[in-house]
Design a protein around this motif. Structure first.
Motif, PDB file in Angstrom:
ATOM      1  N   GLY A  56       0.761  -1.190  -0.158  1.00  0.00           N
ATOM      2  CA  GLY A  56       0.009  -0.174   0.052  1.00  0.00           C
ATOM      3  C   GLY A  56       0.920   1.287  -0.048  1.00  0.00           C
ATOM      4  N   ARG A  57       0.340   2.367  -0.520  1.00  0.00           N
ATOM      5  CA  ARG A  57       1.054   3.514  -0.705  1.00  0.00           C
ATOM      6  C   ARG A  57       0.938   4.360   0.577  1.00  0.00           C
ATOM      7  N   ASN A  58       1.967   5.233   1.049  1.00  0.00           N
ATOM      8  CA  ASN A  58       2.040   6.002   2.123  1.00  0.00           C
ATOM      9  C   ASN A  58       2.189   7.459   1.805  1.00  0.00           C
ATOM     10  N   TRP A  59       1.332   8.312   2.664  1.00  0.00           N
ATOM     11  CA  TRP A  59       1.402   9.741   2.508  1.00  0.00           C
ATOM     12  C   TRP A  59       1.597  10.411   3.795  1.00  0.00           C
ATOM     13  N   LEU A  60       2.561  11.272   3.888  1.00  0.00           N
ATOM     14  CA  LEU A  60       2.732  11.957   5.190  1.00  0.00           C
ATOM     15  C   LEU A  60       2.552  13.265   5.183  1.00  0.00           C
ATOM     16  N   PHE A  61       1.787  14.078   5.945  1.00  0.00           N
ATOM     17  CA  PHE A  61       1.820  15.451   5.962  1.00  0.00           C
ATOM     18  C   PHE A  61       2.419  15.545   7.287  1.00  0.00           C
ATOM     19  N   TYR A  62       3.495  16.675   7.302  1.00  0.00           N
ATOM     20  CA  TYR A  62       4.097  16.886   8.360  1.00  0.00           C
ATOM     21  C   TYR A  62       4.578  18.430   8.498  1.00  0.00           C
ATOM     22  N   GLY A  63       4.445  18.893   9.634  1.00  0.00           N
ATOM     23  CA  GLY A  63       4.831  20.441   9.667  1.00  0.00           C
ATOM     24  C   GLY A  63       5.325  20.787  10.964  1.00  0.00           C
ATOM     25  N   HIS A  64       6.052  22.024  11.121  1.00  0.00           N
ATOM     26  CA  HIS A  64       6.864  22.589  12.339  1.00  0.00           C
ATOM     27  C   HIS A  64       6.820  24.091  12.130  1.00  0.00           C
ATOM     28  N   GLN A  65       7.663  24.513  12.889  1.00  0.00           N
ATOM     29  CA  GLN A  65       7.611  26.148  12.837  1.00  0.00           C
ATOM     30  C   GLN A  65       8.696  26.317  11.669  1.00  0.00           C
ATOM     31  N   ARG A  66       9.911  25.906  11.745  1.00  0.00           N
ATOM     32  CA  ARG A  66      10.802  26.097  10.533  1.00  0.00           C
ATOM     33  C   ARG A  66      11.807  24.868  10.134  1.00  0.00           C
ATOM     34  N   GLN A  67      11.748  24.963   8.919  1.00  0.00           N
ATOM     35  CA  GLN A  67      12.336  23.677   8.109  1.00  0.00           C
ATOM     36  C   GLN A  67      13.766  23.582   8.467  1.00  0.00           C
ATOM     37  N   ALA A  68      14.671  24.849   8.535  1.00  0.00           N
ATOM     38  CA  ALA A  68      16.120  24.392   8.864  1.00  0.00           C
ATOM     39  C   ALA A  68      16.251  23.760  10.212  1.00  0.00           C
ATOM     40  N   SER A  69      15.350  23.909  11.204  1.00  0.00           N
ATOM     41  CA  SER A  69      15.658  23.543  12.512  1.00  0.00           C
ATOM     42  C   SER A  69      14.513  22.442  13.093  1.00  0.00           C
TER      43      SER A  69
END
Length: 534
Positions: free
Chosen positions: A416-429
């Protein structure tokens, strides 16, 4: 006359995710919980109470079972319901398991007099505790379930059944704290740790989706400050431990409990007494009640210094904390990992610390023992059909169970396929597990990765925004039978994600507003929308 003996009642089916001993213990536990209602050979239907009592609480008939709904609204919805359901409405509705139950079972246990502790709902905190006390007093005056008969004081005392070792908060095991690794890169505002705990020599066997309960210790500096403020001797022996030992591991020093304010009111007079009484009843005379911990309460009433033993009696017990497991037993044999935000903030020149998070993040030495137990997931786990697509939405530390899911899918070579939605404040840290996720993409395990950073641009972007932007493809996945998972904040983020699914169903599925809401409800009922929220 021949005596007909009913066969033992099995309340936990063989298909449940427990071994034989755990099923036997849980069946006995729930049989005791429901008491006379299960004394015969016929099991109760879901939600059915004792023959002469009101209907017990259950999730299927609980319109207030929404962790984002304010307590007042929940209680209004349950106003005309039987007592057990009112008790359930007072809970935080997260079914997190920290209390050792889900919300409905905890309510039923209180109503049936099988649980005397009213302070176990950690997410609900003092708000839930006050409501449970109020309801318990009302039911006591009006009748309610009869109290369990008292045991004969002269009868031999049977050993308490603590439950399966390592699988409940009453019977934890000692595991080995292996290591901690900082997940944030320089420049971040958060302090997040990847924690590794060894399970060798313990009976714990977990599955992805489960949580680990951990018994923390208070910060020694805070304990010493409380003892100094009391004017007590840290080495004073109370029971089998010193005062300092009690405050380190047995008692909570966070939000000051109502019982402490009640005690302080007895040791003051005049305006100070009225203020302490107001705080004990849930009022906020100075607008600072939300920030008053135990030390802060002592500072607020400097003339009230209770005896150390009486002081301990006014405190709440230090409760275990639950963390979503971020490892897979198939890939991380003999160990379990957690993803933990260390909580720190300043208030009125005092540094405040999250008890368990900083215990794990800084105070617990590596290669030392820590008390833990496994909290099995209820309705949160990967589909049994490995060919099913999986959509995961977990910003911040909400990524924890989805790291576990992806490692499990890689280990089982799930098609099966897998899709992740991820987020936070800043990509660099704040791009947690960046290298792992990149490798999973390269290995074709992670099909899609949608990222949202709230502090990198002029406008804040969150995971629900990415869901709407990718709405057409998201709708195709859902219509193709994908399972959707969300992990994180219960009051805001999870509701925003639900709203995004409704919007996607309306815009790309052509559904009316009412049908779009019904579509989400159908996903939940089918077990295709599952949440691990806190």
């Amino acid at each position: 006359m021949t005596q007909h003996v009913s066969p033992p009642l099995v309340l936990i089916p063989e298909t449940a995710p427990f071994n034989e001993d755990q099923r036997a213990w849980l069946s006995g536990y729930f049989a005791a919980l429901l008491g006379p209602a299960v004394a015969g050979a016929t099991a109760l239907a879901p939600g059915e109470g004792p023959a002469t009592g009101p209907k017990l609480a259950d999730n299927d008939d609980a319109p207030w079972h929404d962790p984002s709904m304010p307590l007042g609204d929940r209680m209004a919805m349950a106003k005309d319901r039987p007592e057990p359901q009112k008790l359930m409405a007072a809970m935080a509705q997260q079914d997190c398991g920290q209390c050792g139950y889900n919300c409905a079972d905890y309510a039923n246990a209180i109503f049936l007099k099988n649980e005397a502790r009213l302070n176990l709902c950690q997410p609900g905190g003092k708000e839930t505790l006050r409501m449970l006390k109020k309801l318990d007093e009302e039911f006591g005056a009006a009748g309610g379930a009869p109290a369990a008969p008292k045991a004969d004081d002269d009868a031999p005392k049977a050993a308490a059944d603590l439950g399966p070792l390592g699988f409940c908060r009453e019977n934890p095991v000692e595991a080995l704290f292996l290591s901690r690794r900082r997940l944030n890169d320089p420049g971040g505002e958060k302090e997040t740790w990847h924690i590794e705990i060894g399970l060798d020599g313990t009976p714990i066997q977990y599955e992805v989706g489960d949580s680990l309960g951990l018994f923390p210790a208070n910060a020694p500096a805070l304990v010493d400050a409380v003892i100094a403020e009391l004017g007590a001797r840290p080495e004073r022996v109370i029971g089998e431990k010193t005062l300092r030992e009690h405050l380190l591991i047995n008692y909570a020093l966070g939000a000051a409990p109502d019982n402490l304010y009640q005690l302080l009111s007895l040791l003051t007079s005049g305006a100070a007494r009225k203020k302490a009484q107001a705080l004990a009843s849930g009022e906020d005379p100075d607008g600072d009640a939300a920030y008053l911990d135990v030390l802060g309460a002592l500072h607020k009433f400097p003339g009230a210094r209770p005896d150390a033993e009486v002081f301990l009696e006014a405190l709440d017990e230090l409760q275990p904390r639950l963390y979503s497991i971020s490892s897979s037993p198939k890939m991380d044999v003999g160990r379990v990992s957690l993803t933990v935000d260390a909580v720190r903030y300043n208030h009125r020149s005092r540094l405040r610390l999250g008890v368990a998070s900083t215990h794990l993040g800084e105070r617990l030495p590596e290669q030392t023992k820590v008390k833990v137990y496994l909290q099995k997931a209820h309705g949160f786990g990967l589909p049994a059909d490995l060919s099913k697509d999986v959509i995961m939405c977990g910003p911040g530390t909400g990524i924890a169970p989805f790291r576990a899911f992806l490692r499990e899918r890689a280990a089982t070579q799930a098609p099966g396929r897998n899709w992740l939605f991820y987020g936070h404040q800043r990509q660099a840290s704040d791009f947690f597990y960046k290298d792992e996720l990149t490798q999973l993409k390269d290995d074709k395990v992670l099909t899609r990765l949608s990222l949202a950073w709230s502090r990198d641009g002029k406008e804040k972007t969150y995971v629900q925004d990415r869901m709407r932007e990718n709405g057409a493809e998201l709708w195709k996945w859902l219509e193709g039978g994908a399972h959707f998972y969300v992990c994180g904040d219960a009051k805001r983020m999870a509701k925003d994600v639900e709203r995004a699914i409704i919007d996607v169903a309306a815009q790309f599925g052509g559904k009316s507003p009412e049908d779009a809401v019904a579509y989400l409800a159908a996903l939940k009922k089918a077990g295709r929308y599952q949440a691990d929220v806190y």
